[in-house]
Design an enzyme around this catalytic site. Structure first.
Site, PDB file in Angstrom:
ATOM      1  N   SER A   1       6.908  43.836 -19.616  1.00 37.95           N
ATOM      2  CA  SER A   1       6.323  42.489 -19.066  1.00 37.95           C
ATOM      3  C   SER A   1       7.599  41.672 -18.836  1.00 37.95           C
ATOM      4  O   SER A   1       8.939  41.970 -19.145  1.00 37.95           O
ATOM      5  CB  SER A   1       5.556  41.950 -20.206  1.00 37.95           C
ATOM      6  OG  SER A   1       6.408  41.358 -21.366  1.00 37.95           O
TER       7      SER A   1
ATOM      8  N   SER B   1       8.474  38.635 -20.243  1.00 36.77           N
ATOM      9  CA  SER B   1       8.526  37.409 -21.111  1.00 36.77           C
ATOM     10  C   SER B   1      10.008  37.361 -21.526  1.00 36.77           C
ATOM     11  O   SER B   1      10.244  36.300 -22.252  1.00 36.77           O
ATOM     12  CB  SER B   1       7.696  37.628 -22.503  1.00 36.77           C
ATOM     13  OG  SER B   1       8.426  38.932 -23.079  1.00 36.77           O
TER      14      SER B   1
ATOM     15  N   LYS C   1      11.382  40.223 -28.207  1.00 41.01           N
ATOM     16  CA  LYS C   1      11.611  38.763 -28.268  1.00 41.01           C
ATOM     17  C   LYS C   1      13.012  38.540 -29.073  1.00 41.01           C
ATOM     18  O   LYS C   1      13.674  39.310 -29.315  1.00 41.01           O
ATOM     19  CB  LYS C   1      10.536  37.878 -29.163  1.00 41.01           C
ATOM     20  CG  LYS C   1       9.150  38.304 -28.808  1.00 41.01           C
ATOM     21  CD  LYS C   1       8.760  37.775 -27.217  1.00 41.01           C
ATOM     22  CE  LYS C   1       7.555  38.354 -26.843  1.00 41.01           C
ATOM     23  NZ  LYS C   1       7.061  38.001 -25.783  1.00 41.01           N
TER      24      LYS C   1
ATOM     25  N   SER D   1       5.822  33.571 -22.037  1.00 42.67           N
ATOM     26  CA  SER D   1       6.140  34.353 -23.119  1.00 42.67           C
ATOM     27  C   SER D   1       4.960  34.115 -24.255  1.00 42.67           C
ATOM     28  O   SER D   1       4.607  32.886 -24.353  1.00 42.67           O
ATOM     29  CB  SER D   1       7.288  34.211 -23.601  1.00 42.67           C
ATOM     30  OG  SER D   1       7.523  34.736 -24.945  1.00 42.67           O
TER      31      SER D   1
END
Length: 264
Positions: free
Chosen positions: A78, A80, A135, A222
């Site tokens: 993704s 994010s 993250k 995100s």
């Protein structure tokens, strides 16, 4: 008793255990017994299953050790973490940066270090531990986190932002202009994306003991701790450190310029 998650690491551990037991039995008991029965001049040919275990146990064992305690590959699915990581990047994660854990129950048996603000980490998503997320660590235990007008304040100190121009890349949905900013998060300087058309999602939070606050560098794109809470220390998988391959699916080509880039 902890529930076993039947992921690849668990299956690999089970295969290592089964093939290792058969390999050991053949080496200590089955093999000598077979050779005594067949004679010293006859080729040692065990049955198919035993032969499979003898052949593949060393390979499976080495793969398990490397993947569990040294480095593990992941693919970025993704956007994010844009602009740090793009969709289609393949990364390596340092599995011992935060200590050694068993590959089945994820209990730490050797302590090494703890995440620092600014680290890019892979962790098992607290909502569904069968899924891995990546993250950036924004807050460590005890930190007072404030997010106001799309700027971070940590323990009263602002994470200063410098403009870095407009940004476009694969994985960013239209319309609108997204801006790249350089964020100074303590000793770590990294780039984030800010979408001025998205309303500010202000909040204030104190990170509890044994937990970490994680956010994506694509701040307005995100799904992170702002929505589902903090990451328990036990859910940490490792620290991302290298892009070893990058595939641009939109243009069906390898992005050679990204291969070998360190992750900061």
């Amino acid at each position: 008793m902890q529930d076993i998650q039947w992921d690849f690491a668990t299956i690999l551990s089970l295969l290592t255990l089964v093939t290792g037991i058969v390999w050991l039995l053949d080496k200590l008991w089955l093999g000598p017994k077979r050779r005594a029965r067949l004679g010293i001049d006859v080729a040692d040919k065990p049955n198919g299953f035993v032969d499979f275990c003898r052949s593949f146990f060393p390979v499976i064992f080495v793969v398990l050790m490397l993947r569990s305690f040294v480095a593990e590959p992941f693919r970025i699915p993704s956007g994010s973490m844009i602009p740090t990581l793009l969709v289609g990047d393949f990364i390596l994660v340092n599995k011992f940066a935060y200590g050694f854990r068993d590959p089945v129950f994820h209990d730490k048996f050797i302590k090494m270090g703890e995440p620092s603000r600014g680290d890019v980490v892979v962790f098992r998503w607290p909502v569904d531990p069968s899924k891995d997320f990546i993250k950036r660590i924004i807050g460590i235990p005890g930190d007072h986190i404030v997010y106001r007008n799309k700027q971070l304040f940590i323990n009263g100190e602002p994470a200063t932002l410098d403009a870095d121009g407009a940004y476009t890349a694969p994985g960013l949905p239209p319309p609108g202009v997204v801006y790249r900013m350089k964020e100074h998060l303590g000793p770590v300087d990294h780039r984030i994306l800010v979408n001025p058309e998205r309303p500010a999602d202000d909040f204030e939070f104190i990170v509890p003991p044994g937990e970490y606050f994680a956010m994506g560098d694509n701040r307005d794109g995100s799904d992170d701790s702002r929505r589902w809470g903090t990451v328990p220390e036990k859910n940490l998988v490792g620290k991302a450190f290298l892009i070893w391959m990058s595939w641009d699916a939109e243009n069906t080509r390898i992005e050679f310029s990204r291969i070998g880039k360190s992750i900061r």
